[in-house]
Design a protein around this motif. Structure first.
Motif, short mmCIF file in Angstrom:
data_model
loop_
_atom_site.label_atom_id
_atom_site.label_comp_id
_atom_site.label_asym_id
_atom_site.label_seq_id
_atom_site.Cartn_x
_atom_site.Cartn_y
_atom_site.Cartn_z
N PRO A 28 0.81 -1.22 0.00
CA PRO A 28 0.00 0.00 0.00
C PRO A 28 0.85 1.28 0.00
O PRO A 28 1.61 1.54 0.93
CB PRO A 28 -0.81 -0.12 1.30
N LEU A 29 0.70 2.04 -1.07
CA LEU A 29 1.32 3.35 -1.19
C LEU A 29 0.21 4.40 -1.38
O LEU A 29 -0.88 4.07 -1.83
CB LEU A 29 2.26 3.41 -2.40
N PRO A 30 0.47 5.67 -1.06
CA PRO A 30 -0.53 6.70 -1.30
C PRO A 30 -0.98 6.73 -2.76
O PRO A 30 -0.15 6.76 -3.67
CB PRO A 30 0.20 7.99 -0.91
N ALA A 31 -2.28 6.72 -2.98
CA ALA A 31 -2.82 6.62 -4.34
C ALA A 31 -2.38 7.78 -5.22
O ALA A 31 -2.17 7.61 -6.44
CB ALA A 31 -4.35 6.56 -4.28
N GLU A 32 -2.21 8.95 -4.61
CA GLU A 32 -1.90 10.14 -5.41
C GLU A 32 -0.48 10.08 -6.01
O GLU A 32 -0.16 10.88 -6.90
CB GLU A 32 -2.06 11.41 -4.57
N TRP A 33 0.35 9.18 -5.55
CA TRP A 33 1.70 9.08 -6.12
C TRP A 33 1.68 8.53 -7.54
O TRP A 33 2.60 8.79 -8.31
CB TRP A 33 2.59 8.18 -5.25
N GLY A 34 0.69 7.70 -7.86
CA GLY A 34 0.65 7.08 -9.18
C GLY A 34 1.74 6.03 -9.36
O GLY A 34 2.15 5.73 -10.49
N ILE A 35 2.21 5.48 -8.25
CA ILE A 35 3.29 4.48 -8.28
C ILE A 35 2.80 3.21 -7.59
O ILE A 35 2.20 3.28 -6.51
CB ILE A 35 4.55 5.02 -7.58
N ASP A 36 3.05 2.07 -8.20
CA ASP A 36 2.66 0.79 -7.62
C ASP A 36 3.91 0.00 -7.24
O ASP A 36 4.85 -0.12 -8.05
CB ASP A 36 1.84 -0.03 -8.63
N LEU A 37 3.90 -0.53 -6.03
CA LEU A 37 5.00 -1.36 -5.55
C LEU A 37 4.51 -2.79 -5.37
O LEU A 37 3.56 -3.04 -4.62
CB LEU A 37 5.54 -0.82 -4.22
N TYR A 38 5.16 -3.72 -6.07
CA TYR A 38 4.78 -5.12 -6.02
C TYR A 38 5.86 -5.93 -5.32
O TYR A 38 7.06 -5.68 -5.49
CB TYR A 38 4.58 -5.68 -7.44
N LEU A 39 5.41 -6.94 -4.58
CA LEU A 39 6.33 -7.86 -3.93
C LEU A 39 6.01 -9.28 -4.40
O LEU A 39 4.91 -9.78 -4.15
CB LEU A 39 6.21 -7.79 -2.40
N LYS A 40 6.94 -9.88 -5.11
CA LYS A 40 6.75 -11.26 -5.58
C LYS A 40 7.13 -12.21 -4.45
O LYS A 40 8.27 -12.23 -3.99
CB LYS A 40 7.58 -11.54 -6.83
N ASP A 41 6.15 -13.00 -4.02
CA ASP A 41 6.29 -13.77 -2.78
C ASP A 41 6.91 -15.14 -3.04
O ASP A 41 6.21 -16.14 -3.23
CB ASP A 41 4.92 -13.91 -2.11
N GLU A 42 8.22 -15.19 -3.00
CA GLU A 42 8.94 -16.44 -3.22
C GLU A 42 8.95 -17.34 -1.99
O GLU A 42 9.42 -18.48 -2.06
CB GLU A 42 10.38 -16.12 -3.65
N SER A 43 8.40 -16.87 -0.89
CA SER A 43 8.36 -17.68 0.32
C SER A 43 7.34 -18.82 0.22
O SER A 43 7.33 -19.72 1.07
CB SER A 43 8.03 -16.82 1.55
N VAL A 44 6.47 -18.79 -0.80
CA VAL A 44 5.43 -19.82 -0.91
C VAL A 44 5.87 -21.05 -1.71
O VAL A 44 5.09 -21.97 -1.91
CB VAL A 44 4.12 -19.24 -1.50
N HIS A 45 7.12 -21.07 -2.16
CA HIS A 45 7.64 -22.29 -2.77
C HIS A 45 7.63 -23.44 -1.75
O HIS A 45 7.62 -23.20 -0.54
CB HIS A 45 9.08 -22.06 -3.25
N PRO A 46 7.65 -24.68 -2.22
CA PRO A 46 7.62 -25.82 -1.29
C PRO A 46 8.69 -25.78 -0.21
O PRO A 46 8.45 -26.24 0.92
CB PRO A 46 7.81 -27.03 -2.21
N THR A 47 9.86 -25.23 -0.51
CA THR A 47 10.91 -25.13 0.51
C THR A 47 11.04 -23.73 1.08
O THR A 47 11.99 -23.43 1.81
CB THR A 47 12.27 -25.59 -0.06
N GLY A 48 10.09 -22.86 0.78
CA GLY A 48 9.95 -21.61 1.51
C GLY A 48 10.82 -20.45 1.12
O GLY A 48 10.91 -19.48 1.87
N SER A 49 11.46 -20.49 -0.06
CA SER A 49 12.30 -19.35 -0.42
C SER A 49 12.54 -19.27 -1.92
O SER A 49 12.29 -20.22 -2.68
CB SER A 49 13.66 -19.43 0.30
#
Length: 350
Positions: A28-49
């Motif tokens: 979550p970033l302020p909407a007025e910035w017009g910038i999106d920050l994504y986090l790719k969640d590699e922790s959900v692999h079978p071995t956790g990373s």
């Protein structure tokens, strides 16, 4: 190619089909910035990373090059997530696995490696892990997987098991589908090499930034000192005391040195703002992403930034999430925490 090798490759590819695509979360970033920050969640692999991808690629690389058969003992030099993932794959292939680790490695990680059937060979000095792994492999019909040399070449940056391709595919329907920045850490250098090569191959207007913790030799190497040395990092999984062969500075557009206290403060803030419990290297990524977003705001830019959740914080309850450990390390989280809070409230990064 033997029947066993053919079957082993099929088993690894089946694992990729089940688990290669991981979630892409919005921070979550302020909407007025017009910038999106994504986090790719590699922790959900079978071995956790994130290292699940690397381990699969390293073993595939050994198989297709004729270096691994049904009698091979797999050997690695790793104190953490790579060894956990390699032990998992060794078990499903029916192979023995030995990893050389510093005696100071956390018991939680040793327990995970041994859970998957791996054996931990302890050494007193972190700088001895690679020479000792080579010695062990030579004496036991072993193959030294050597993540620090082969990470950048074992992963096919054009497609196979490619984290970069996955990110761009997942962004296709977003308002800024071509990210302005991708932010990653470097432990072997394999992830930064994959992203750096992929964006050039696809001719994307995306830049790759690498964040580096205290003591690491990579930042100085990117600045031009290819003989740089440092110390082992407190931020597990990234940073190295020497410049590893798999680190490719020429595909990196920016490097940001991040204080260890900032990395720890960032994962605690991430937990508060998103409920994601992540390891220290994720905090390094997040802090670097905030700096780049600050630059974008200063320049009046909109767009997207992508970084990674590298592993779960459940492995670090006795370290990064322990106030006693933080105090024992002499880390002051408060100024970094306040800087991020002020920034996310609309202030300048400074």
């Amino acid at each position: 190619m033997s029947e066993w090798v053919s079957s082993a490759i099929r088993v690894l590819e089946a694992d990729a089909n089940r688990s290669a695509d991981t979630h892409l979360h919005l921070f979550p970033l302020p909407a007025e910035w017009g910038i999106d920050l994504y986090l790719k969640d590699e922790s959900v692999h079978p071995t956790g990373s994130l290292k699940h991808r690397l381990a699969r690629s390293l073993i595939l690389y050994g198989l297709v090059n004729g270096l691994i058969d049904e009698n091979t003992t797999l050997v690695e030099s790793s104190s953490g997530s790579t060894a956990v993932s390699e032990a998992y794959f060794a078990r499903i292939l029916g192979l023995k696995f030995i990893t050389v680790i510093p005696r100071s490695t956390s018991q939680e990680k040793i327990d995970l490696i041994e859970f998957y059937g791996g054996h931990c060979h302890l050494v007193d000095r972190a700088e001895d892990i690679s020479p000792e792994a080579r010695r062990l492999a030579a004496g036991c019909y072993g193959h030294y997987l050597d993540q620090f040399t082969f990470a950048e070449r074992a992963t096919d940056w054009r497609g196979n098991n490619n984290i970069a391709e996955s990110v761009f595919s997942q962004l296709a329907q977003e308002r800024h589908p071509i990210p302005r920045w991708i932010v990653v850490g470097a432990g072997t250098g394999g992830t930064s090499a994959t992203f750096g090569r992929y964006v050039r191959y696809r001719r994307h207007a995306t830049q790759v930034a690498v964040v580096d913790p205290e003591g690491s030799a990579f930042y100085a190497a990117w600045k031009g000192d290819t003989e740089a040395t440092g110390q082992p990092s407190r931020i597990e999984g990234i940073g190295r005391p020497r410049v590893e062969p798999s680190f490719v500075p020429s595909v990196i557009d920016e490097m940001i040195a991040v204080p260890d206290a900032a990395s720890v403060a960032a994962i605690r803030l991430l937990r508060e703002r998103t409920l994601h419990l992540a390891g220290g290297s994720t905090g390094t990524n997040l802090y670097g992403a905030f700096e780049l977003i600050g630059r974008m705001r200063d320049a009046g830019e909109t767009g997207s930034v992508v970084t990674l959740i590298c592993d779960s914080g459940i492995r670090y309850t006795q370290t990064y999430y322990s106030d006693e450990w933080v105090t024992s390390q002499g880390l002051d989280l408060a100024p970094h925490r306040q800087r991020m809070i002020d920034f996310l409230a609309g202030g300048a990064w400074g």
